[in-house]
Design a protein around this motif. Structure first.
Motif, PDB file in Angstrom:
ATOM      1  N   ALA A 105       0.827  -1.210   0.000  1.00  0.00           N
ATOM      2  CA  ALA A 105       0.000   0.000   0.000  1.00  0.00           C
ATOM      3  C   ALA A 105       0.863   1.263   0.000  1.00  0.00           C
ATOM      4  O   ALA A 105       0.894   2.013  -0.972  1.00  0.00           O
ATOM      5  CB  ALA A 105      -0.943  -0.014   1.199  1.00  0.00           C
ATOM      6  N   ILE A 106       1.563   1.508   1.102  1.00  0.00           N
ATOM      7  CA  ILE A 106       2.357   2.739   1.209  1.00  0.00           C
ATOM      8  C   ILE A 106       3.484   2.765   0.183  1.00  0.00           C
ATOM      9  O   ILE A 106       3.633   3.728  -0.577  1.00  0.00           O
ATOM     10  CB  ILE A 106       2.939   2.874   2.629  1.00  0.00           C
ATOM     11  CG1 ILE A 106       1.824   2.992   3.656  1.00  0.00           C
ATOM     12  CG2 ILE A 106       3.857   4.091   2.717  1.00  0.00           C
ATOM     13  CD1 ILE A 106       2.302   2.911   5.079  1.00  0.00           C
ATOM     14  N   TYR A 107       4.279   1.698   0.158  1.00  0.00           N
ATOM     15  CA  TYR A 107       5.458   1.689  -0.707  1.00  0.00           C
ATOM     16  C   TYR A 107       5.123   1.798  -2.191  1.00  0.00           C
ATOM     17  O   TYR A 107       5.676   2.659  -2.891  1.00  0.00           O
ATOM     18  CB  TYR A 107       6.291   0.440  -0.434  1.00  0.00           C
ATOM     19  CG  TYR A 107       7.460   0.285  -1.364  1.00  0.00           C
ATOM     20  CD1 TYR A 107       8.597   1.081  -1.225  1.00  0.00           C
ATOM     21  CD2 TYR A 107       7.433  -0.639  -2.400  1.00  0.00           C
ATOM     22  CE1 TYR A 107       9.670   0.949  -2.088  1.00  0.00           C
ATOM     23  CE2 TYR A 107       8.508  -0.775  -3.266  1.00  0.00           C
ATOM     24  CZ  TYR A 107       9.616   0.015  -3.110  1.00  0.00           C
ATOM     25  OH  TYR A 107      10.671  -0.113  -3.963  1.00  0.00           O
ATOM     26  N   PRO A 108       4.236   0.953  -2.754  1.00  0.00           N
ATOM     27  CA  PRO A 108       3.969   1.084  -4.194  1.00  0.00           C
ATOM     28  C   PRO A 108       3.331   2.408  -4.574  1.00  0.00           C
ATOM     29  O   PRO A 108       3.557   2.912  -5.680  1.00  0.00           O
ATOM     30  CB  PRO A 108       3.041  -0.095  -4.502  1.00  0.00           C
ATOM     31  CG  PRO A 108       2.475  -0.497  -3.193  1.00  0.00           C
ATOM     32  CD  PRO A 108       3.510  -0.180  -2.167  1.00  0.00           C
ATOM     33  N   ALA A 109       2.548   3.009  -3.667  1.00  0.00           N
ATOM     34  CA  ALA A 109       1.939   4.305  -3.965  1.00  0.00           C
ATOM     35  C   ALA A 109       3.007   5.383  -4.104  1.00  0.00           C
ATOM     36  O   ALA A 109       3.059   6.117  -5.100  1.00  0.00           O
ATOM     37  CB  ALA A 109       0.942   4.679  -2.862  1.00  0.00           C
ATOM     38  N   ILE A 110       3.894   5.476  -3.113  1.00  0.00           N
ATOM     39  CA  ILE A 110       4.947   6.494  -3.166  1.00  0.00           C
ATOM     40  C   ILE A 110       5.923   6.181  -4.289  1.00  0.00           C
ATOM     41  O   ILE A 110       6.383   7.086  -5.004  1.00  0.00           O
ATOM     42  CB  ILE A 110       5.673   6.579  -1.810  1.00  0.00           C
ATOM     43  CG1 ILE A 110       4.696   7.022  -0.714  1.00  0.00           C
ATOM     44  CG2 ILE A 110       6.852   7.546  -1.875  1.00  0.00           C
ATOM     45  CD1 ILE A 110       5.307   7.073   0.678  1.00  0.00           C
ATOM     46  N   ALA A 111       6.258   4.899  -4.473  1.00  0.00           N
ATOM     47  CA  ALA A 111       7.219   4.527  -5.504  1.00  0.00           C
ATOM     48  C   ALA A 111       6.680   4.801  -6.903  1.00  0.00           C
ATOM     49  O   ALA A 111       7.429   5.263  -7.781  1.00  0.00           O
ATOM     50  CB  ALA A 111       7.574   3.046  -5.364  1.00  0.00           C
ATOM     51  N   ALA A 112       5.406   4.535  -7.136  1.00  0.00           N
ATOM     52  CA  ALA A 112       4.823   4.812  -8.448  1.00  0.00           C
ATOM     53  C   ALA A 112       4.850   6.304  -8.750  1.00  0.00           C
ATOM     54  O   ALA A 112       5.172   6.722  -9.877  1.00  0.00           O
ATOM     55  CB  ALA A 112       3.392   4.277  -8.507  1.00  0.00           C
ATOM     56  N   ILE A 113       4.521   7.106  -7.749  1.00  0.00           N
ATOM     57  CA  ILE A 113       4.567   8.558  -7.939  1.00  0.00           C
ATOM     58  C   ILE A 113       6.007   9.017  -8.153  1.00  0.00           C
ATOM     59  O   ILE A 113       6.280   9.908  -8.964  1.00  0.00           O
ATOM     60  CB  ILE A 113       3.921   9.264  -6.736  1.00  0.00           C
ATOM     61  CG1 ILE A 113       2.423   8.934  -6.695  1.00  0.00           C
ATOM     62  CG2 ILE A 113       4.141  10.765  -6.792  1.00  0.00           C
ATOM     63  CD1 ILE A 113       1.704   9.448  -5.477  1.00  0.00           C
ATOM     64  N   PHE A 114       6.962   8.403  -7.435  1.00  0.00           N
ATOM     65  CA  PHE A 114       8.377   8.717  -7.623  1.00  0.00           C
ATOM     66  C   PHE A 114       8.800   8.452  -9.068  1.00  0.00           C
ATOM     67  O   PHE A 114       9.453   9.290  -9.712  1.00  0.00           O
ATOM     68  CB  PHE A 114       9.223   7.882  -6.666  1.00  0.00           C
ATOM     69  CG  PHE A 114      10.711   7.984  -6.893  1.00  0.00           C
ATOM     70  CD1 PHE A 114      11.464   8.926  -6.206  1.00  0.00           C
ATOM     71  CD2 PHE A 114      11.350   7.151  -7.804  1.00  0.00           C
ATOM     72  CE1 PHE A 114      12.833   9.034  -6.420  1.00  0.00           C
ATOM     73  CE2 PHE A 114      12.715   7.247  -8.020  1.00  0.00           C
ATOM     74  CZ  PHE A 114      13.455   8.196  -7.332  1.00  0.00           C
ATOM     75  N   VAL A 115       8.443   7.283  -9.606  1.00  0.00           N
ATOM     76  CA  VAL A 115       8.821   6.932 -10.973  1.00  0.00           C
ATOM     77  C   VAL A 115       8.198   7.903 -11.967  1.00  0.00           C
ATOM     78  O   VAL A 115       8.858   8.355 -12.912  1.00  0.00           O
ATOM     79  CB  VAL A 115       8.408   5.480 -11.282  1.00  0.00           C
ATOM     80  CG1 VAL A 115       8.599   5.161 -12.758  1.00  0.00           C
ATOM     81  CG2 VAL A 115       9.198   4.502 -10.425  1.00  0.00           C
ATOM     82  N   ALA A 116       6.927   8.245 -11.759  1.00  0.00           N
ATOM     83  CA  ALA A 116       6.267   9.193 -12.658  1.00  0.00           C
ATOM     84  C   ALA A 116       6.954  10.558 -12.627  1.00  0.00           C
ATOM     85  O   ALA A 116       7.197  11.171 -13.674  1.00  0.00           O
ATOM     86  CB  ALA A 116       4.793   9.335 -12.274  1.00  0.00           C
ATOM     87  N   GLN A 117       7.305  11.018 -11.442  1.00  0.00           N
ATOM     88  CA  GLN A 117       7.972  12.317 -11.321  1.00  0.00           C
ATOM     89  C   GLN A 117       9.382  12.260 -11.914  1.00  0.00           C
ATOM     90  O   GLN A 117       9.826  13.206 -12.567  1.00  0.00           O
ATOM     91  CB  GLN A 117       8.034  12.732  -9.853  1.00  0.00           C
ATOM     92  CG  GLN A 117       6.676  13.060  -9.255  1.00  0.00           C
ATOM     93  CD  GLN A 117       6.716  13.233  -7.740  1.00  0.00           C
ATOM     94  OE1 GLN A 117       7.717  12.906  -7.103  1.00  0.00           O
ATOM     95  NE2 GLN A 117       5.623  13.718  -7.176  1.00  0.00           N
TER      96      GLN A 117
END
Length: 486
Positions: A339-351
């Motif tokens: 939950a927490i990790y993939p959400a932040i990581a996906a946004i990180f990759v997009a940014q």
């Protein structure tokens, strides 16, 4: 529901210095500090991931050997634990309702966790703040919805696979055996249900399975006791492999993840505990032994025996229900990894790749986190979940390679939150269904050894202040605590 009288704990005659040195928590902290120091020393001697020295190779061997020990116990533990947990449902009234409530609360807490992750990713913007020197790379394992569905079909009884790599130049072949944990879960679930349907004829099999589970758990206690040694090697090897340069370049990402983990563990979970009329202090004092071990071992499955033990004996969840809910949660309930990790990581990759996400894509992140947790089963759960999220959103999978440098450091916090949630949900459900032993929940923590039971578990239990007492303490204390009969 009745509760038997508890035996008094034998007086602790150890001095303060010995009590500190034999404390599991102190041993873990000391191992972390020593591992970092030795890792820095090895790097100072010129050791790198590509050019190891004797010292760095020793650290890597110690750490990898400990992980190998944990992995060796995973398949028999999961197989026997799931069969035993399903069979225990026959002793529970309203089993279907309890299972439904468990799934519902898994989804509720996952939704809250992924929402926090998305908000932190948008506020902190870790991808826009990433340092230089990061290299993209293909993930070593990829999760997709199609692969997830195909993975549910067992290739054989144990989900066993053999991979062979050919070296044409050297004329050699190297084979490795692996297990598909998801398939093991499916096989164990089917066997457990079939045993229930078989009725009395399956009783010998169920008794054998429960006995085998006890033996496997005892072996795991021995592995748990050497966790400080494994921690020393794992942390030291990570410092040698990654160094501070790559770690510093991902500092904002790590900060965002740990803020999210802290908010879930120290804000969301206490609110849920309090809103259900339970003591926050008692929850943390009860669950902390398992959380601490999860932080070190980085394995929800490896921590499973201790998580189940504290859920029953510290938090007062009936064994017949806990033995179903906790193993089930160990494979599907992962607020940190899923939950927490993939959400932040996906946004990180997009940014990082300068890709703007739409509202639909943010909703997809929520959907994947709430319903896709089962895809994280196994030792590479967080990476599988991240690749599943990225492929669902259409983001470049090369972004996974950006984050692997600090994955071991993040995995410690992720697993700790996973385990805290795996104990929380059964406690909440038991309280709401009126089956929680609140006297046991509110009882003082006795601090008896967690590792050994000198008598039958079904009659007498030692209170597991798990990781507060070391193995030597277990040898000294012969007094056990009687568990509630349920």
């Amino acid at each position: 529901m009745s509760t038997t009288a508890r035996a008094q704990k034998a007086p602790d005659t150890r001095g303060p210095v010995r009590r500190l040195l034999t404390s599991f928590g102190f041993q873990i902290i000391a191992a972390l500090v020593l591992g970092i120091a030795v890792g820095l020393l090895a790097r100072g001697q010129g050791a790198t991931a590509d050019s190891p020295t004797g010292l760095s190779a020793t650290l890597d061997t110690i750490g990898s050997s400990y992980v190998t020990l944990l992995r060796a116990a995973v398949v028999p533990l999961i197989f026997t634990a799931i069969i035993a947990s399903i069979s225990n449902l026959r002793r529970v009234q309203n089993a279907a309702r309890l299972a439904g409530q468990t799934l519902l609360w898994f989804a509720i807490t996952a939704f809250i966790a992924v929402t926090i992750g998305i908000v932190l990713g948008l506020v902190i913007q870790p991808g826009a703040r990433a340092g230089e020197g990061l290299e993209t790379g293909e993930p070593y394992t990829v999760g997709t919805w199609w692969n997830f569905l195909l993975g549910l079909i067992p290739q054989n009884f144990l989900g066993l696979g053999v991979n062979t790599q050919l070296d044409l130049e050297a004329g050699t072949a190297a084979s490795s055996v692996s297990f598909n944990i998801l398939q093991v879960i499916v096989v164990a679930t089917v066997v457990g249900i079939a045993a229930l349907k078989a009725g009395k004829k399956a009783e010998p099999f169920l008794v054998f399975t429960e006995s085998l589970l006890k033996v496997i758990q005892r072996v795991l206690w021995w592995i748990i006791r050497i966790a400080p040694i494994g921690t020393f090697g794992l942390i030291g090897a990570a410092v040698v492999k990654y160094g501070w340069e790559k770690l510093a370049s991902l500092a904002w990402f790590a900060i965002a993840v740990y803020i999210g983990l802290a908010l879930v563990l120290f804000v969301v979970y206490p609110i849920l505990v309090r809103s259900n009329g339970l003591s926050i202090k008692q929850y943390f004092s009860g669950v902390w032994p398992a959380v601490q071990l999860a932080f070190v071992s980085r394995s929800s499955i490896g921590t499973l025996p201790l998580t189940e033990r504290v859920t029953e004996r510290n938090l007062g969840v009936p064994r017949s229900y806990a033995s179903f809910a906790v193993p089930f949660g160990a494979t599907t309930k992962m607020d940190g990894c899923a939950a927490i990790y993939p959400a932040i990581a996906a946004i990180f990759v997009a940014q990082f790749f300068d890709i703007e996400l739409s509202i639909i894509q943010y909703l997809l992140i929520v959907l994947v986190s709430v319903v896709g947790s089962a895809a994280t089963a196994g030792t590479t759960g967080a990476v599988v979940m991240l690749t599943l999220t990225l492929s669902t959103l259409g983001l470049p999978l090369e972004g996974v390679g950006l984050l692997l440098a600090i994955d071991p450091i993040l995995d410690m916090g992720r697993t700790a939150v996973n385990v805290a949630g795996q104990a929380l949900v059964p406690t909440i459900v038991a309280k709401r269904e009126g089956i929680l032993d609140e006297e046991l929940y509110n009882a003082p923590r006795q601090g008896l050894p967690f590792a050994e039971d000198d008598v039958d578990d079904d009659k007498t239990d030692a209170t597991p202040d798990a990781v507060s007492d070391a193995a030597s303490d277990a040898a000294e204390s012969d007094t056990a605590e009687a568990a509630p009969t349920r």
